[in-house]
Motif scaffolding. Structure first.
Motif, PDB file in Angstrom:
ATOM      1  N   UNK A  69       0.824  -1.219   0.000  1.00  0.00           N
ATOM      2  CA  UNK A  69       0.000   0.000   0.000  1.00  0.00           C
ATOM      3  C   UNK A  69       0.852   1.261   0.000  1.00  0.00           C
ATOM      4  N   UNK A  70       0.342   2.300  -0.663  1.00  0.00           N
ATOM      5  CA  UNK A  70       1.005   3.601  -0.698  1.00  0.00           C
ATOM      6  C   UNK A  70      -0.039   4.638  -0.291  1.00  0.00           C
ATOM      7  N   UNK A  71       0.272   5.444   0.702  1.00  0.00           N
ATOM      8  CA  UNK A  71      -0.684   6.443   1.191  1.00  0.00           C
ATOM      9  C   UNK A  71      -0.861   7.557   0.166  1.00  0.00           C
ATOM     10  N   UNK A  72      -1.979   8.265   0.282  1.00  0.00           N
ATOM     11  CA  UNK A  72      -2.234   9.395  -0.613  1.00  0.00           C
ATOM     12  C   UNK A  72      -1.176  10.479  -0.410  1.00  0.00           C
ATOM     13  N   UNK A  73      -0.735  10.662   0.831  1.00  0.00           N
ATOM     14  CA  UNK A  73       0.302  11.669   1.101  1.00  0.00           C
ATOM     15  C   UNK A  73       1.599  11.304   0.397  1.00  0.00           C
TER      16      UNK A  73
END
Length: 198
Positions: A69-73
């Protein structure tokens, strides 16, 4: 060895080397027009986008399908980093402009994969069992590029650099996005050089 045979071997070797020298620097390159890219003096670097498509997120480190997963930030931050790298490299040989237009080459880049070198907050917030701060990965990124002049499609390019280097390359890999940043630098140089020389 017979003289003509030797000439034929040298000729074939030269042809092979020439073909290798002119092999494209990217995974795929599709140019839609015959106008040379090097003919452009002005370049607009469109805002970098991030689109992972429908690829599943990897929740378990043993599950090799999909991405961590990669955060929106992080997506926003890394898109900005790539934008700055592209502007720096293209700015060395082209006039950068603030908007697309006639006689302006628009470079639109989409990040289709982002893989960190070290675990991110999103990793720790997911259900990755056994993950700890010492985990190290070969990180990187994948890219889709669209080149346009106004509404005219000039070409498309795809490049996959999701495993930058190897664990034997001597890189300390202490930064969370270290391999990704190396990929950004390399990709930006390659793309600017390709447009300048073609």
């Amino acid at each position: 060895m017979h003289f003509l045979t030797r000439i034929l071997i040298l000729s074939l070797s030269a042809t092979t080397l020439a073909a290798a020298a002119f092999a494209g620097p990217f995974d795929t390159i599709n140019l839609e027009v015959e106008t040379p890219l090097s003919g452009y003096e002005k370049v607009y670097i469109a805002p970098v986008e991030v689109d992972f498509g429908d690829e599943p997120i990897r929740r378990n480190t043993r599950d090799l399908r999909g991405l961590r997963p990669v955060s929106e930030a992080d997506k926003t931050r890394k898109a900005k980093d790539l934008q700055e790298d592209l502007q720096r490299e293209f700015g060395k040989n082209f006039e950068l402009v603030e908007a697309p237009g006639d006689d302006v080459l628009t470079v639109k880049t989409t990040l289709t994969k982002l893989i960190s070198t070290r675990p991110t907050i999103a990793d720790f917030n997911s259900s990755n069992l056994g993950l700890d701060f010492r985990s190290v990965y070969l990180g990187g990124a994948s890219y889709e590029i669209t080149l346009r002049e106004g509404e005219q499609l000039v070409g498309t390019i795809e490049e996959n650099q999701t495993r930058v280097g190897s664990f034997n390359d001597g890189q300390p890999r202490v930064g969370i996005w270290q391999d990704t940043d190396r990929s950004f630098n390399r990709f930006s140089r390659q793309l600017a050089r390709y447009v300048k020389k073609n």
